[in-house]
Scaffold this motif. Structure first.
Motif, PDB file in Angstrom:
ATOM      1  N   THR A 100      -3.501  -1.427   2.925  1.00 45.75           N
ATOM      2  CA  THR A 100      -4.208  -1.332   1.647  1.00 45.75           C
ATOM      3  C   THR A 100      -5.518  -0.564   1.718  1.00 45.75           C
ATOM      4  O   THR A 100      -6.227  -0.481   0.719  1.00 45.75           O
ATOM      5  CB  THR A 100      -4.467  -2.736   1.079  1.00 45.75           C
ATOM      6  N   ARG A 136      -2.254   8.803  -7.253  1.00 44.97           N
ATOM      7  CA  ARG A 136      -3.561   8.254  -7.643  1.00 44.97           C
ATOM      8  C   ARG A 136      -4.258   7.545  -6.485  1.00 44.97           C
ATOM      9  O   ARG A 136      -5.284   6.903  -6.684  1.00 44.97           O
ATOM     10  CB  ARG A 136      -3.382   7.307  -8.829  1.00 44.97           C
ATOM     11  N   THR A 137      -3.715   7.652  -5.285  1.00 41.82           N
ATOM     12  CA  THR A 137      -4.342   7.026  -4.129  1.00 41.82           C
ATOM     13  C   THR A 137      -5.419   7.931  -3.545  1.00 41.82           C
ATOM     14  O   THR A 137      -5.504   9.123  -3.850  1.00 41.82           O
ATOM     15  CB  THR A 137      -3.298   6.731  -3.038  1.00 41.82           C
ATOM     16  N   THR A 138      -6.229   7.345  -2.669  1.00 33.52           N
ATOM     17  CA  THR A 138      -7.241   8.127  -1.959  1.00 33.52           C
ATOM     18  C   THR A 138      -6.577   9.255  -1.172  1.00 33.52           C
ATOM     19  O   THR A 138      -7.112  10.368  -1.073  1.00 33.52           O
ATOM     20  CB  THR A 138      -8.037   7.220  -1.006  1.00 33.52           C
ATOM     21  N   SER A 139      -5.394   8.990  -0.617  1.00 38.76           N
ATOM     22  CA  SER A 139      -4.688  10.003   0.176  1.00 38.76           C
ATOM     23  C   SER A 139      -4.424  11.268  -0.624  1.00 38.76           C
ATOM     24  O   SER A 139      -4.439  12.377  -0.086  1.00 38.76           O
ATOM     25  CB  SER A 139      -3.357   9.437   0.677  1.00 38.76           C
ATOM     26  N   ALA A 184       3.066  -1.017  -4.147  1.00 35.32           N
ATOM     27  CA  ALA A 184       1.859  -0.210  -4.331  1.00 35.32           C
ATOM     28  C   ALA A 184       1.235  -0.510  -5.690  1.00 35.32           C
ATOM     29  O   ALA A 184       1.941  -0.551  -6.704  1.00 35.32           O
ATOM     30  CB  ALA A 184       2.185   1.273  -4.222  1.00 35.32           C
ATOM     31  N   GLY A 233       0.820  -1.201   0.000  1.00 32.29           N
ATOM     32  CA  GLY A 233       0.000   0.000   0.000  1.00 32.29           C
ATOM     33  C   GLY A 233       0.850   1.244   0.000  1.00 32.29           C
ATOM     34  O   GLY A 233       1.745   1.392   0.846  1.00 32.29           O
ATOM     35  N   GLU A 252      -0.843   1.433  -7.226  1.00 33.95           N
ATOM     36  CA  GLU A 252      -0.913   2.687  -7.975  1.00 33.95           C
ATOM     37  C   GLU A 252       0.119   3.665  -7.446  1.00 33.95           C
ATOM     38  O   GLU A 252       0.532   3.561  -6.282  1.00 33.95           O
ATOM     39  CB  GLU A 252      -2.310   3.306  -7.849  1.00 33.95           C
ATOM     40  N   ALA A 302       1.491   7.094  -5.808  1.00 32.55           N
ATOM     41  CA  ALA A 302       0.915   7.819  -4.675  1.00 32.55           C
ATOM     42  C   ALA A 302      -0.086   8.881  -5.112  1.00 32.55           C
ATOM     43  O   ALA A 302      -1.108   9.100  -4.451  1.00 32.55           O
ATOM     44  CB  ALA A 302       2.032   8.452  -3.852  1.00 32.55           C
ATOM     45  N   TYR A 345      -5.142  -0.676   8.717  1.00 33.68           N
ATOM     46  CA  TYR A 345      -6.086  -0.067   7.777  1.00 33.68           C
ATOM     47  C   TYR A 345      -7.395   0.267   8.498  1.00 33.68           C
ATOM     48  O   TYR A 345      -7.587  -0.095   9.665  1.00 33.68           O
ATOM     49  CB  TYR A 345      -6.353  -0.997   6.590  1.00 33.68           C
ATOM     50  N   GLY A 355      -0.336   4.600  -0.015  1.00 33.11           N
ATOM     51  CA  GLY A 355      -0.973   5.830   0.427  1.00 33.11           C
ATOM     52  C   GLY A 355      -0.285   6.380   1.664  1.00 33.11           C
ATOM     53  O   GLY A 355       0.845   5.987   2.004  1.00 33.11           O
TER      54      GLY A 355
END
Length: 304
Positions: free
Chosen positions: A157, A34-37, A28, A5, A30, A32, A279, A7
């Protein structure tokens, strides 16, 4: 060890471990950005995270780190900014609130000078700090935690844990933002009704103003809704009329990884290797990042 993960939780945990002398790789799915963060508003404040006593302690530990990082805002993306939580009283909050420096009662709410984190800048800085500590960041998609080739695996994740663990207790809470040219707003503002999916907040970031927001439970859509965007702008403009004429630059949607309680525990993979779950931070992943990362690092390697 491998942290799964990339983020805010994964990167911060990896930095803590690497700076303690551990050999760390981050896998990861994706990048960084493109993460939710990356789409988080970035205001430090415990929001939609349980259990509150633990979250408060993690948040306060993180606050101390962010206050130090604010000395280098251009590098770290962290600034200290004044603002107001409208409609919030100290009596409504946990014991942690009494330990927030400068948090005070004002007409209609609480005011404070709190960290505001420019998330794209901050995530990039975390990646650089990880590399400086000898850690590596790799684009890898994990479909089976037991197949990750490391003696210690740290699962950061987020919402992905729902299918990866699997843990059906992890659920999305959809948040939509509108990014506008800043018409001169220098303070942040929040007004949250926890009984409603709609909230009102604006957060000044370098060159732009972030407007929000929503908290739509079990909504998986990543597509911005035009009607929702118009309502967000209208709510913010009711507080600061100059926002009404601000040029819209972008729309953002993120899915907060909500859970009844953050899962932060050490367990084992089927073959006995260490697995640390980290998480379920809801809407406060940025707020609790350093406190949680240090606890997760301690679980991953007790001497870390």
């Amino acid at each position: 060890m491998i942290v799964v993960g990339g983020g805010i939780a994964g990167l911060t945990t990896a930095v803590v471990l690497a700076e303690a002398g551990r050999r760390v790789r981050v896998w990861a799915r994706e990048p960084a950005e493109r993460t939710t963060s990356a789409v988080a508003g970035g205001l430090w404040w415990p929001y939609r995270i349980e259990p509150e006593p633990l979250a408060g302690a993690w948040a306060l530990e993180s606050l101390r780190v962010y206050e130090e990082l604010a000395d280098r805002p251009g590098r770290t993306g962290v600034r200290l900014v004044e603002g107001v939580h409208a409609g919030t009283r100290l009596d409504d909050l946990g014991e942690w609130a009494g330990r927030v420096p400068g948090l005070r009662t004002v007409a209609g709410g609480l005011a404070a000078r709190l960290p505001v984190i420019d998330m794209p800048v901050h995530l990039a800085w975390l990646g650089e700090r990880l590399a400086e500590a000898g850690g590596t960041l790799e684009r890898r998609e994990v479909t089976d935690l037991a197949a990750v080739p490391a003696g210690v695996v740290v699962n950061c994740t987020g919402l992905g844990a729902r299918s990866l663990v699997p843990d059906p207790a992890v659920r999305p809470v959809r948040g939509q933002l509108v990014v506008v040219e800043n018409p001169g707003v220098t303070t942040w503002y929040t007004a949250v009704d926890h009984s409603s999916a709609a909230s009102t907040y604006f957060i000044p970031q370098p060159g732009v103003l972030l407007l929000g927001g929503t908290a739509e439970e079990d909504d998986w859509s990543l597509e911005p809704d035009p009607a929702t965007a118009r309502a967000i702008v209208a709510r913010c403009a009711a507080v600061r009329p100059e926002i009404a004429g601000a040029r819209v630059l972008a729309h953002r949607v993120g899915l907060r990884p909500a859970r009844d309680a953050v899962r932060l525990e050490r367990t084992a993979l089927p073959d006995g290797r260490v697995l640390v779950h980290h998480y379920g931070h809801g809407g406060a992943g940025v707020t609790v990042a350093w406190g949680c990362a240090r606890e997760a690092a301690g679980l991953a390697h007790p001497a870390a």
